[in-house]
Scaffold this motif. Structure first.
Motif, PDB file in Angstrom:
ATOM      1  N   ARG A  28       0.832  -1.212   0.000  1.00  0.00           N
ATOM      2  CA  ARG A  28       0.000   0.000   0.000  1.00  0.00           C
ATOM      3  C   ARG A  28       0.864   1.258   0.000  1.00  0.00           C
ATOM      4  NH1 ARG A  28      -3.305  -3.214   3.332  1.00  0.00           N
ATOM      5  NH2 ARG A  28      -2.282  -2.452   5.202  1.00  0.00           N
ATOM      6  N   THR A  29       1.932   1.244   0.772  1.00  0.00           N
ATOM      7  CA  THR A  29       2.835   2.399   0.808  1.00  0.00           C
ATOM      8  C   THR A  29       3.500   2.601  -0.549  1.00  0.00           C
ATOM      9  OG1 THR A  29       3.241   2.073   3.156  1.00  0.00           O
ATOM     10  CG2 THR A  29       4.855   3.397   1.947  1.00  0.00           C
ATOM     11  N   ALA A  30       3.939   1.526  -1.175  1.00  0.00           N
ATOM     12  CA  ALA A  30       4.577   1.627  -2.491  1.00  0.00           C
ATOM     13  C   ALA A  30       3.603   2.174  -3.532  1.00  0.00           C
ATOM     14  CB  ALA A  30       5.121   0.268  -2.917  1.00  0.00           C
ATOM     15  N   VAL A  31       2.353   1.762  -3.462  1.00  0.00           N
ATOM     16  CA  VAL A  31       1.345   2.283  -4.396  1.00  0.00           C
ATOM     17  C   VAL A  31       1.162   3.782  -4.187  1.00  0.00           C
ATOM     18  CG1 VAL A  31      -1.113   2.227  -5.016  1.00  0.00           C
ATOM     19  CG2 VAL A  31       0.141   0.091  -4.711  1.00  0.00           C
ATOM     20  N   LYS A  32       1.114   4.214  -2.928  1.00  0.00           N
ATOM     21  CA  LYS A  32       0.961   5.643  -2.645  1.00  0.00           C
ATOM     22  C   LYS A  32       2.166   6.432  -3.157  1.00  0.00           C
ATOM     23  CE  LYS A  32      -1.843   4.836   1.433  1.00  0.00           C
ATOM     24  NZ  LYS A  32      -1.833   4.816   2.904  1.00  0.00           N
ATOM     25  N   VAL A  33       3.359   5.909  -2.934  1.00  0.00           N
ATOM     26  CA  VAL A  33       4.568   6.596  -3.415  1.00  0.00           C
ATOM     27  C   VAL A  33       4.553   6.670  -4.936  1.00  0.00           C
ATOM     28  CG1 VAL A  33       7.085   6.436  -3.570  1.00  0.00           C
ATOM     29  CG2 VAL A  33       5.945   6.024  -1.390  1.00  0.00           C
ATOM     30  N   TYR A  34       4.169   5.571  -5.589  1.00  0.00           N
ATOM     31  CA  TYR A  34       4.076   5.574  -7.048  1.00  0.00           C
ATOM     32  C   TYR A  34       3.063   6.608  -7.528  1.00  0.00           C
ATOM     33  CZ  TYR A  34       2.863   4.340 -11.760  1.00  0.00           C
ATOM     34  OH  TYR A  34       2.591   4.415 -13.102  1.00  0.00           O
ATOM     35  N   ALA A  35       1.923   6.700  -6.849  1.00  0.00           N
ATOM     36  CA  ALA A  35       0.894   7.674  -7.242  1.00  0.00           C
ATOM     37  C   ALA A  35       1.440   9.095  -7.150  1.00  0.00           C
ATOM     38  CB  ALA A  35      -0.339   7.516  -6.363  1.00  0.00           C
ATOM     39  N   VAL A  36       2.147   9.381  -6.089  1.00  0.00           N
ATOM     40  CA  VAL A  36       2.722  10.722  -5.915  1.00  0.00           C
ATOM     41  C   VAL A  36       3.769  10.998  -6.996  1.00  0.00           C
ATOM     42  CG1 VAL A  36       4.174  12.131  -4.396  1.00  0.00           C
ATOM     43  CG2 VAL A  36       2.223  10.874  -3.458  1.00  0.00           C
ATOM     44  N   LEU A  37       4.655  10.040  -7.235  1.00  0.00           N
ATOM     45  CA  LEU A  37       5.713  10.241  -8.228  1.00  0.00           C
ATOM     46  C   LEU A  37       5.157  10.375  -9.644  1.00  0.00           C
ATOM     47  CD1 LEU A  37       8.458   7.784  -6.923  1.00  0.00           C
ATOM     48  CD2 LEU A  37       8.483  10.283  -6.821  1.00  0.00           C
ATOM     49  N   SER A  38       4.188   9.541  -9.997  1.00  0.00           N
ATOM     50  CA  SER A  38       3.629   9.625 -11.353  1.00  0.00           C
ATOM     51  C   SER A  38       2.832  10.908 -11.543  1.00  0.00           C
ATOM     52  CB  SER A  38       2.793   8.387 -11.680  1.00  0.00           C
ATOM     53  OG  SER A  38       1.687   8.278 -10.815  1.00  0.00           O
ATOM     54  N   PRO A 113      13.317  12.863 -23.937  1.00  0.00           N
ATOM     55  CA  PRO A 113      14.571  13.440 -23.433  1.00  0.00           C
ATOM     56  C   PRO A 113      15.085  12.672 -22.208  1.00  0.00           C
ATOM     57  CG  PRO A 113      12.716  14.937 -23.069  1.00  0.00           C
ATOM     58  CD  PRO A 113      12.184  13.760 -23.805  1.00  0.00           C
ATOM     59  N   TRP A 114      16.368  12.858 -21.925  1.00  0.00           N
ATOM     60  CA  TRP A 114      17.001  12.121 -20.827  1.00  0.00           C
ATOM     61  C   TRP A 114      16.318  12.407 -19.489  1.00  0.00           C
ATOM     62  CZ3 TRP A 114      18.830  14.526 -16.584  1.00  0.00           C
ATOM     63  CH2 TRP A 114      19.050  15.902 -16.681  1.00  0.00           C
ATOM     64  N   TRP A 115      15.894  13.650 -19.249  1.00  0.00           N
ATOM     65  CA  TRP A 115      15.290  13.994 -17.967  1.00  0.00           C
ATOM     66  C   TRP A 115      13.971  13.268 -17.776  1.00  0.00           C
ATOM     67  CZ3 TRP A 115      10.468  16.057 -17.851  1.00  0.00           C
ATOM     68  CH2 TRP A 115      10.000  16.688 -19.014  1.00  0.00           C
ATOM     69  N   TYR A 116      13.248  13.072 -18.880  1.00  0.00           N
ATOM     70  CA  TYR A 116      11.973  12.375 -18.780  1.00  0.00           C
ATOM     71  C   TYR A 116      12.198  10.895 -18.520  1.00  0.00           C
ATOM     72  CZ  TYR A 116       7.167  11.086 -19.733  1.00  0.00           C
ATOM     73  OH  TYR A 116       5.889  10.613 -19.612  1.00  0.00           O
ATOM     74  N   ALA A 117      13.174  10.310 -19.191  1.00  0.00           N
ATOM     75  CA  ALA A 117      13.505   8.901 -18.952  1.00  0.00           C
ATOM     76  C   ALA A 117      13.953   8.696 -17.508  1.00  0.00           C
ATOM     77  CB  ALA A 117      14.583   8.442 -19.930  1.00  0.00           C
ATOM     78  N   ALA A 118      14.745   9.617 -16.982  1.00  0.00           N
ATOM     79  CA  ALA A 118      15.195   9.519 -15.591  1.00  0.00           C
ATOM     80  C   ALA A 118      14.006   9.636 -14.635  1.00  0.00           C
ATOM     81  CB  ALA A 118      16.229  10.592 -15.302  1.00  0.00           C
ATOM     82  N   LEU A 119      13.104  10.541 -14.920  1.00  0.00           N
ATOM     83  CA  LEU A 119      11.920  10.727 -14.091  1.00  0.00           C
ATOM     84  C   LEU A 119      11.048   9.472 -14.094  1.00  0.00           C
ATOM     85  CD1 LEU A 119      10.442  12.873 -12.387  1.00  0.00           C
ATOM     86  CD2 LEU A 119       9.297  13.605 -14.476  1.00  0.00           C
ATOM     87  N   GLN A 120      10.876   8.872 -15.250  1.00  0.00           N
ATOM     88  CA  GLN A 120      10.095   7.648 -15.356  1.00  0.00           C
ATOM     89  C   GLN A 120      10.767   6.489 -14.626  1.00  0.00           C
ATOM     90  OE1 GLN A 120       6.935   7.297 -16.819  1.00  0.00           O
ATOM     91  NE2 GLN A 120       7.146   9.502 -16.644  1.00  0.00           N
ATOM     92  N   THR A 121      12.091   6.456 -14.668  1.00  0.00           N
ATOM     93  CA  THR A 121      12.824   5.407 -13.958  1.00  0.00           C
ATOM     94  C   THR A 121      12.592   5.529 -12.458  1.00  0.00           C
ATOM     95  OG1 THR A 121      14.491   5.340 -15.692  1.00  0.00           O
ATOM     96  CG2 THR A 121      15.107   4.423 -13.556  1.00  0.00           C
ATOM     97  N   VAL A 122      12.627   6.731 -11.948  1.00  0.00           N
ATOM     98  CA  VAL A 122      12.356   6.946 -10.523  1.00  0.00           C
ATOM     99  C   VAL A 122      10.922   6.535 -10.198  1.00  0.00           C
ATOM    100  CG1 VAL A 122      12.123   8.719  -8.735  1.00  0.00           C
ATOM    101  CG2 VAL A 122      14.097   8.731 -10.250  1.00  0.00           C
ATOM    102  N   CYS A 123      10.008   6.803 -11.104  1.00  0.00           N
ATOM    103  CA  CYS A 123       8.601   6.462 -10.874  1.00  0.00           C
ATOM    104  C   CYS A 123       8.373   4.951 -10.756  1.00  0.00           C
ATOM    105  CB  CYS A 123       7.725   7.005 -12.000  1.00  0.00           C
ATOM    106  SG  CYS A 123       7.439   8.781 -11.914  1.00  0.00           S
ATOM    107  N   VAL A 124       9.145   4.155 -11.458  1.00  0.00           N
ATOM    108  CA  VAL A 124       8.897   2.713 -11.416  1.00  0.00           C
ATOM    109  C   VAL A 124       9.557   2.017 -10.231  1.00  0.00           C
ATOM    110  CG1 VAL A 124       8.499   2.505 -13.896  1.00  0.00           C
ATOM    111  CG2 VAL A 124      10.761   2.058 -12.979  1.00  0.00           C
ATOM    112  N   LEU A 125      10.388   2.708  -9.486  1.00  0.00           N
ATOM    113  CA  LEU A 125      11.031   2.071  -8.328  1.00  0.00           C
ATOM    114  C   LEU A 125      10.024   1.530  -7.310  1.00  0.00           C
ATOM    115  CD1 LEU A 125      14.146   4.368  -7.811  1.00  0.00           C
ATOM    116  CD2 LEU A 125      14.022   2.120  -8.920  1.00  0.00           C
ATOM    117  N   PRO A 126       8.959   2.273  -6.973  1.00  0.00           N
ATOM    118  CA  PRO A 126       7.969   1.690  -6.062  1.00  0.00           C
ATOM    119  C   PRO A 126       7.257   0.465  -6.645  1.00  0.00           C
ATOM    120  CG  PRO A 126       7.675   4.061  -6.208  1.00  0.00           C
ATOM    121  CD  PRO A 126       8.674   3.682  -7.246  1.00  0.00           C
TER     122      PRO A 126
END
Length: 147
Positions: A28-38, A113-126
């Motif tokens: 549940r915590t990981a889902v919440k973190v993913y929601a915030v990041l996405s 762009p690289w910044w978007y790919a990096a942002l998406q990578t961070v989003c999938v960690l949860p």
């Protein structure tokens, strides 16, 4: 006395163990973190577009769709915690496929762009955390494979 004779659902006693409760809390915590990041990723795309920089349709589509995956993950997590084997299987599958698909598409040269790919990578960690948690012994025990 009514019993849960449906083999597609988990035994309530196996869902009420400390390890299973911890696994559900982690999920549940990981889902919440993913929601915030996405959602933050969507807002970043809006901000970049608002400043006049180029934002391609792929970035818009992905940025809009990924927060909806958080809703799906949340619903599956709730159903899994309630004992649904089907939701558990779907949650495990999505948590494994989603990071691979996101990372795989981001590796295509020139698509974003690289910044978007990096942002998406961070989003999938949860989501990776969900994949690991759903494959841990606590939930595998609660949801044994049907025979």
């Amino acid at each position: 006395m009514e019993t849960n004779a449906n083999p597609k659902n988990a035994d309530a006693a196996l869902l009420d163990t400390p390890a299973a409760r911890t696994a559900f809390a982690t999920t549940r915590t990981a889902v919440k973190v993913y929601a915030v990041l996405s959602t933050a990723a969507l807002l970043a795309v809006v901000a970049v577009a608002g400043t006049g920089h180029l934002v391609n349709p792929f970035m818009w589509t992905r940025a809009i769709l990924l927060p909806f995956i958080a809703v799906l993950l949340h619903r599956l997590t709730l159903s899994t915690a309630a004992g649904s084997r089907r939701a558990y299987d779907r949650l495990r599958t999505i948590a494994l496929v989603c990071p691979l698909a996101i990372a795989g598409v981001d590796l295509i040269p020139g698509i974003c762009p690289w910044w978007y790919a990096a942002l998406q990578t961070v989003c999938v960690l949860p989501i990776l955390r969900i994949a690991l948690t759903t494959r841990a012994p606590a939930l595998r025990t609660a949801f044994p494979k049907p025979r």
